[in-house]
Motif scaffolding. Structure first.
Motif: not given
Lengths: 484, 484
Positions: B68-86
């Protein structure tokens, strides 16, 4: 699910003829093809869009392999020094690449860019692995994403990161390389016609519009519903320019050192934008059956009544067994909502089945591209009937797209007429251009009419002897148009 | 081709028991699996390596979709602020990411990193698209490459950019999420056993070794021929930590706002390193038939003699029709050279056919994993006989790998014995550890014996009551070993 989605349904999508751009954006969002991401210009391709891309990928990949191509996976990074080796190439791409300058905690001594395209990487690899004419041709392809730092972006049409395949081949002789260049252009054109129901113009780019570093660039140009052009695939002939720049050599049949001749060709996720803008309508996406993730959506009517769900599932089983991509919509929602939902997602054929249909041994069918509902006998002929309908839908979509293309091609032999058409008639304009080495005449047309040259068509008679701009001797018939 | 390749053949590969690391590198190069690139630590996956990865991709992808899994394509980039959230997550990954600081000509206001993994991107997407319990679970996967700035790298085993799939799912309840976490670990273990002929140990990582940001990490650990461990796939349970950090919420069945529970799981191109190091020998690669790009290589003997090539091609046609991946080696080279070539590339079964075989209505066969040549009747039973042989090879490879694993597992209940085994006996060591919150005891074992904890096995009885290091009450049986 019903409640939430019903709310979503209440928001209508913008009518196509009111605001084409907004209509496009609405479809991308409501058909759940893509979502915006935290990175400006980068999209999230959602499951439905990804399933569509996988069908495109699989069809093209199979064709590439039939023709002897092999897949490889190159690095996503290019050192600045490598990018700089081919002068025209770096001039074309340097302004729009993303630069990595820090790895972990350390500053990099040499910045590396995220590939905007991979000619340089393939050449670097060839220079290490090719030695003799016996190693040629190398027929390589890769499926990946590339990055071009775009100012203004739109899902699928122009994104900072986009997904594509890029074929890169090298050959013993110029003739072989040119043959490959044109062969792959045909592969793209046939794919658009046979799978996507999109007719294209085949031709060569003018010098002004050719790929950075190429000797010649060939293109397929599709016409969107609004009359604008979308460059849908390109194939480049490089001669031995890159081979010389990257010192790719081989021992030829006379045991002399020679430079191989090179091609590259690519088709990207922007083709999904073409599918939307060629076939879509005010009710949403319209997908050609050959490429649709779901070809048939079965909607049970009065599904609470005994036997209805079972009948719907039995229908699906029959179609699935015949190789048709089918789904039964068992969600808690009204049939009416489901109809709209599957229309929004462009499912080519909808089949309804309810108590009365079961009694009568039939089901009701509706083609996404229009026409009245009709009944299909629910017996051994079912799968064949459905396949027949899907084939019809495929050709009807192609015919409509071809009609739209042919009815929006105009001719101009003087500047006034050219400007008038460009202002008032969406579509392509045929005009004659002189040799035009410095592109002045081409630039002039962009300046006065806001159009760019799409291609020098493979087919088409001259319509005048003189250049529409400067009046000098005409060299080529050229298609012009506004483009995405 | 002959001459050039014959030259290449003259260079022997380093014997496995003389220098395991060099032997590995030789195989990667001579079997043409991968090439080095201009970017330190990034590899070029060549056609043969890519074909192997495509077989792995296709088998896993089909299984994911069944579930039941579906494939997606996410961006290759992560903004620093997003990486810092966890917090834990960024602490774990920030030190090893590549930073993009310039786009085109402009300096970026906020640096963006090339994804080292995509939890943050999926959470960001979920936060925009999930609203109700009716939207759950989301069972997403993507095939892509990620980048981790590694100091020391080796093809497939540890590369700055590597290719993988990363599954990311969110669920209504912790129970569902944990079920998914363990289900996917089983998918990996079964895949290794059934397709790659690689037996694995299933277990949980200690707190010290778990994934940055995970509540618990589960792993499959394979043993290479040299007794070292290779972590071959991991599956993580996140609880609702990321959901809270990224404010992913949904309206639950009581219409209360709740945080979904999350998993992620991945397998990468390093599994190709495992295939090499588990099955390979001094003649090169040895591929399990289930995953081999070429299952049978047919070598015509005295191919200049009339009818030999035709017979070889007829053989191939029969096998191909039966769904066997077969090639006829028609290159200009001696049979002996071709034998060595197909052995180097690990083709599971070689079939020779020459004039005498044709007379006798047979062909000669040789299994890559050893044993004498044998004859196969070239009649209607051919395809079945060959399939039978391929099945045998698959199980023989698994049996050999299992024997290697089982015969290199040791137990230690005191530090001296532990150190002695670690120094003198390649393999895994079982030992008891205390609760060990601050990891001192685990750190100590690394310090004195140079091993790391591989996993707390799902199966396995305690072998002592006290911690092998501190002597306090023992909590877990743990497997230790040197690892790639």
């Amino acid at each position: 699910m019903a409640d939430k989605k019903d709310n979503r349904l209440l928001e209508e999508i913008t009518p196509r003829d009111v605001d084409f751009a907004q209509w496009y954006t609405d479809i991308v969002k409501k058909a759940e093809l893509a979502d915006y991401s935290g990175i400006k210009g980068c999209m999230v391709v959602r499951p439905y869009g990804c399933a569509l891309w996988e069908n495109i990928h699989n069809a093209l990949d199979a064709r590439f392999k039939e023709l002897g191509h092999e897949n490889v996976m190159m690095p996503m990074f290019i050192p600045e020094s490598l990018l700089n080796k081919e002068k025209d190439h770096v001039e074309g791409f340097a302004p729009e690449v993303a630069w990595v300058t820090r790895g972990g905690s350390e500053e990099l001594q040499e910045p590396i860019c995220v590939r905007p395209t991979s000619e340089t990487l393939f050449c670097d690899h060839y220079s290490r692995t090719v030695q003799s004419y016996r190693d040629l041709p190398k027929l390589y392809n890769q499926w990946c994403s590339v990055v071009r730092w775009e100012k203004t972006t739109r899902p699928f049409l122009r994104t900072t990161e986009f997904f594509w395949q890029e074929g890169h081949t090298i050959h013993e002789t110029p003739e072989e390389a040119m043959e490959e260049t044109l062969r792959m252009l045909d592969v793209y054109a046939d794919f658009c016609r046979d799978r996507l129901a999109i007719p294209v113009l085949k031709g060569q780019k003018t010098d002004k519009e050719k790929f950075a570093g190429a000797v010649s660039t060939f293109t397929i140009e599709a016409m969107m519903h609004d009359g604008k052009a979308l460059q849908s695939g390109t194939s480049h002939y490089f001669g031995d320019g890159f081979s010389r720049a990257f010192d790719v050599t081989f021992a030829d049949r006379n045991n002399k050192l020679a430079y191989p001749h090179q091609t590259s060709w690519g088709m990207s996720t922007r083709i999904i934008g073409a599918i939307i803008m060629v076939h879509g309508d005010d009710r949403g996406l319209v997908l050609p059956p050959m490429i649709a993730p779901v070809q048939v959506a079965i909607v049970p009517v009065a599904s609470h009544k005994e036997g209805v769900l079972d009948a719907a599932r039995a229908l699906a089983a029959k179609l699935k067994a015949a190789g048709i991509r089918v789904t039964v919509d068992e969600r808690e929602a009204s049939p009416g909502w489901k109809f709209a939902e599957h229309e929004m997602r462009g499912v080519p054929l909808r089949i309804e089945i309810g108590p009365r249909d079961i009694e009568n041994g039939v089901c009701m069918a509706a083609k996404r591209n229009g026409g009245d509902k009709f009944t299909i006998a629910n017996d051994d002929s079912l799968a064949e009937s459905v396949k027949k309908v899907l084939t019809d839908v495929q050709s009807e979509l192609y015919a409509a797209a071809l009609e739209n293309l042919n009815s929006h091609i105009y001719e101009a032999t003087d500047l006034e007429t050219f400007k008038d058409i460009a202002e008032n008639k969406p579509g392509f304009i045929k005009a004659m251009l002189c040799e035009n080495h410095a592109h002045e005449c081409e630039d002039k047309l962009k300046e006065v009419a806001g159009v760019t040259s799409r291609c020098i068509p493979f087919e088409g008679e001259p319509i005048a002897d003189t250049c529409i701009v400067c009046g000098k001797k005409a060299k080529n018939l050229v298609y012009f148009g506004k483009a995405y």
